[in-house]
Design an enzyme around this catalytic site. Structure first.
Site, PDB file in Angstrom:
ATOM      1  N   ILE A 111      -5.261  -3.840  -2.558  1.00 35.93           N
ATOM      2  CA  ILE A 111      -5.109  -2.514  -3.712  1.00 35.93           C
ATOM      3  C   ILE A 111      -3.899  -1.782  -3.715  1.00 35.93           C
ATOM      4  CG2 ILE A 111      -6.955  -0.573  -3.244  1.00 35.93           C
ATOM      5  CD1 ILE A 111      -7.689  -0.176  -6.078  1.00 35.93           C
ATOM      6  N   ILE A 142      -4.669  -1.739   1.892  1.00 34.15           N
ATOM      7  CA  ILE A 142      -4.277  -1.124   1.314  1.00 34.15           C
ATOM      8  C   ILE A 142      -2.520  -1.115   0.994  1.00 34.15           C
ATOM      9  CG2 ILE A 142      -3.448   1.255   0.857  1.00 34.15           C
ATOM     10  CD1 ILE A 142      -6.641   1.074   0.851  1.00 34.15           C
ATOM     11  N   LYS A 143      -1.992  -1.800  -0.309  1.00 33.24           N
ATOM     12  CA  LYS A 143      -0.409  -2.019  -0.119  1.00 33.24           C
ATOM     13  C   LYS A 143      -0.315  -0.937  -0.840  1.00 33.24           C
ATOM     14  CE  LYS A 143       0.278  -6.030  -3.264  1.00 33.24           C
ATOM     15  NZ  LYS A 143       0.891  -5.886  -4.450  1.00 33.24           N
ATOM     16  N   ILE A 144       0.888  -0.790   0.684  1.00 31.32           N
ATOM     17  CA  ILE A 144       1.898   0.511   0.747  1.00 31.32           C
ATOM     18  C   ILE A 144       3.335  -0.434   0.355  1.00 31.32           C
ATOM     19  CG2 ILE A 144       3.314   2.424   2.241  1.00 31.32           C
ATOM     20  CD1 ILE A 144       0.584   2.705   3.189  1.00 31.32           C
TER      21      ILE A 144
END
Length: 373
Positions: A111, A142-144
């Site tokens: 996400i 976690i998409k960064i």
């Protein structure tokens, strides 16, 4: 028991984890995600703002939940946060058996932080921690984005023991910066006493967009030499990224010290693998990018194409970096400014996700307003 498609099974056997680049409530409720796990070797899911914008704009799967949130007085940001994290949590649960069976390597669901934070380090860190707590599943990523502001955020979030999917990587130079951020984050996580074997990361390297941008520039040049180079840059770029990955994770002393403490490699993930040019094979960005310890996240159309006619002949990357570098040398010799290409792609990548997020905000706000009347 359903049997796995042989082409996709061959891809998995060659060391490529097959992930689906899509998620919707309908896919979860209908059992379609489970079906893809059982028959098409899918062992992970990636999402992004565009995917959620599409999911929420089609059909009525979210209407009841949005109405309930409206009644409770939720604002638009809280509404979107709730519906998207619910979908991701449910997908994590569907993939939990794959997560357990793979020792935490696969069975992952991603996400993304709010794309409006792409250039704000501290707010990205804060939201990454919040999303990790809200979804509350060990197989979450976690998409960064790999913007300049994103790199220190990636290190800081990993240092908290949170697994990260680094997205929007277009150049090998930036990929090196991402791997450095991974090592920094893992060193800090070790100092903080985290179990390094539980922290996972992938580096999402975008493929088809590189060809789209460079092909446009080659067509503007228009010479026979320029036109002959079309459709080569995306694969060459990814192959050079894999060579950079091998340098760091197969020999670098920093990684070896972390490996002894349980750290895993940060796998390259091939993203943007849907072929946009109809002149190219629709499995180009899958069959030409086969190597151990990689992930390929595919839209369903690409997944179906590989299942139907993808020819997987084993490792198609190892040993190709010399040829890949030649492609880049030719591009530069003909007048392609590669650093400009990568800058443009990063800016456009952030802008596209921001635009999708804005569409999602506007559509959800309209729904909330209608319910308030």
């Amino acid at each position: 028991m359903a049997s796995q498609n042989p082409n996709l099974a061959a891809l998995s056997a060659a060391g490529v984890s097959v992930w689906l680049d899509d998620l919707s409530r309908d896919r979860l409720r209908s059992g379609n995600l489970q079906e893809l796990i059982d028959t098409k070797s899918v062992v992970g899911v990636t999402t992004n703002p565009s995917i959620f914008q599409k999911a929420l704009s089609e059909g009525h799967d979210y209407d009841a939940q949005v109405a309930e949130l409206a009644e409770r007085g939720a604002d638009v940001d809280a509404t979107i946060r709730t519906v998207t994290t619910d979908d991701v949590r449910n997908a994590c649960d569907v993939l939990a058996p794959r997560w357990e069976a793979s020792g935490g390597v696969d069975g992952r669901v991603s996400i993304e932080v709010d794309p409006r934070l792409a250039h704000e380090t501290d707010k990205t860190i804060q939201q990454a921690v919040e999303l990790w707590k809200i979804v509350d599943r060990p197989n979450l990523l976690i998409k960064i984005p790999a913007t300049k502001a994103g790199l220190p955020a990636i290190a800081a979030v990993l240092a908290e023991g949170i697994s990260v999917n680094v997205t929007l990587i277009f150049s090998v130079d930036r990929h090196r910066g991402v791997m450095d951020a991974y090592l920094t984050g893992m060193e800090k996580a070790a100092q903080a006493g985290h179990d390094l074997s539980k922290i996972h990361s992938v580096a999402s390297f975008f493929v088809s967009r590189v060809d789209t941008e460079i092909d446009n520039r080659l067509e503007q040049i228009g010479s026979a030499e320029a036109l002959a180079l079309r459709g080569q840059a995306g694969v060459a770029n990814a192959r050079l990224a894999y060579a950079a990955y091998q340098e760091v994770f197969e020999g670098d002393a920093r990684y070896q010290a972390l490996k002894e403490r349980g750290a895993r490699v940060q796998r390259p993930l091939w993203a943007s693998t849907g072929v946009k040019n109809p002149d190219y094979s629709d499995t180009l960005y899958v069959t030409e990018l086969v190597a151990p310890h990689t992930v390929n996240t595919m839209p369903e159309k690409t997944l179906d194409a590989v299942a139907d006619h993808g020819v997987v002949k084993g490792d198609s990357i190892t040993g190709t970096s010399g040829d890949a570098q030649q492609v880049f040398d030719k591009l530069e010799a003909i007048g392609i400014d590669l650093s400009d290409v990568f800058d443009v792609l990063e800016s456009e990548g952030v802008e596209k996700f921001e635009a999708s997020w804005k569409e999602l905000l506007d559509a959800t706000q309209a729904q909330l307003d209608a319910l308030a009347k």
